[in-house]
Write a protein that holds these residues in place. Structure first.
Motif: not given
Length: 270
Positions: A144-145, A184, A201-202, A204-206, A208-210
Motif C-alpha cells: 500500500s501507499r 513518477a 503518492t506519485r 506509489y502509483d508509479a 504499483h503500475d510499473t
C-alpha cells in the motif's frame, strides 16, 4: 539482474512443473554456491516439491519440509529441459548446479564475472539470511501507499538507492528502479526526506503500475526469453542516448552510476 516480475514468472513456471515431482539426483558444479556446507544438496534427493514461493528476488522450493533456497543475485537464472546439456545454457552463462526430476532437469546458471548465485538447504525459507531481512514485497498486490511511506520514512537517502535496498523494499533492482522513477517523474538523486505527500503518492502509483504491468507481461513468457522480454519493455533503463518516450529529449546516464542507471533529466527534474 532478475527482479520481482521475472522471478515471479519463474516461480509460477516451477510451481506448475515441479509440484508433486521428486528430485531424482543433484549435481553441484560450483561448490562455492552452496552456503549451507553442513547440509549437502543431496539432502533433497528423493523428496517431492510441495510448494514454490517467491521472496523478493529469491525462490524457495519446499521439498516435504526441507527447503532449497535459490538466490539469483546479479546474474543468476534457471533453465529447464530434458537433458542437462551445456548447449541449453544461455551464452555467457555457466552451469552452477543441476537438479534432476523424473520429467526434466532444473539448471541453475550464473552469467556474472563473479559468482552471485546462492543455494541454501534449510528447514524454512527465513533461515536464508538474505530472505530473513527482506522488507515488504513491492510487487505484492497488497503493498500500500502507507507501507511505502513507512519504508521511505524521512531518510536522507537517494531514491534510486533506496528503492533497490532489499531491507526496505523487496524485489526491485537496478532496472525497475529507473523505470519507476521515470514513471513518477522524480529524480533518482532526490532524497526520500524531501518528498512531499503528493510526490509519495506519485511514486506509489508509479511503483504499483510499473510492477503490476511487468508481472502480468512476464507471466507465460518462456524462462529462456525472460531477459529479452524485460529489456524490450524498458523505457529509459539501458537506453542512453535514445529519445525519451515522454518528452522527446535525450535519455542520459544517471550521474555517479557509471552508466548502470538511466533517466530523462527533462522529465525528472533537471
Amino acid at each position: 539482474m532478475p527482479e520481482a516480475p521475472e522471478v515471479e514468472a519463474l516461480a509460477l513456471f516451477l510451481r506448475e512443473r515441479l509440484t508433486g515431482h521428486a528430485v531424482t539426483g543433484v549435481e553441484l558444479v560450483e561448490g562455492r554456491a552452496l552456503k549451507t556446507r553442513a547440509r549437502p544438496l543431496e539432502e533433497i534427493v528423493g523428496r517431492a516439491v510441495t510448494a514454490v514461493t517467491r521472496h523478493g528476488k529469491h525462490i524457495d522450493l519446499d521439498l516435504e519440509g526441507v527447503h532449497l533456497g535459490l538466490g539469483f543475485g546479479r546474474a543468476g537464472w534457471a533453465t529447464w529441459g530434458d537433458e542437462p546439456a551445456d548447449d541449453d545454457v544461455p551464452a555467457g552463462s555457466a552451469v552452477i548446479a543441476r537438479i534432476a526430476f523424473d520429467h526434466g532437469i532444473l539448471g541453475i546458471t550464473d552469467a556474472g564475472e563473479w559468482l552471485s548465485v546462492q543455494l541454501h538447504v534449510v528447514d524454512s525459507a527465513d533461515e536464508v539470511p538474505a530472505v530473513a531481512k527482506l522488507g515488504p514485497d513491492a510487487a505484492d498486490p497488497g503493498f500500500s501507499r502507507d507501507m511505502l511511506a513507512t519504508a521511505l520514512g524521512r531518510r536522507r537517502k537517494q531514491l534510486k538507492a533506496l528503492l533497490q535496498e532489499q531491507e526496505t523494499l523487496a524485489g526491485i533492482g537496478n532496472a525497475y528502479s529507473d523505470e519507476i522513477l521515470f514513471a513518477a517523474r522524480l529524480s533518482p538523486t532526490a532524497h526520500a526526506s524531501a518528498l512531499t505527500d503528493a510526490e509519495v503518492t506519485r511514486l506509489y502509483d508509479a511503483l504499483h503500475d510499473t510492477l503490476a504491468t511487468a508481472v502480468a507481461e512476464r507471466r507465460g513468457v518462456p524462462i529462456a526469453q525472460q531477459k529479452a522480454a524485460k529489456v524490450a519493455a524498458m523505457k529509459v533503463h539501458g537506453r542512453t542516448g535514445e529519445p525519451c518516450p515522454g518528452c522527446g529529449g535525450v535519455v542520459e546516464d544517471i550521474p555517479g552510476t557509471k552508466g548502470a542507471g538511466q533517466w530523462c533529466p527533462s522529465c525528472q527534474g533537471g
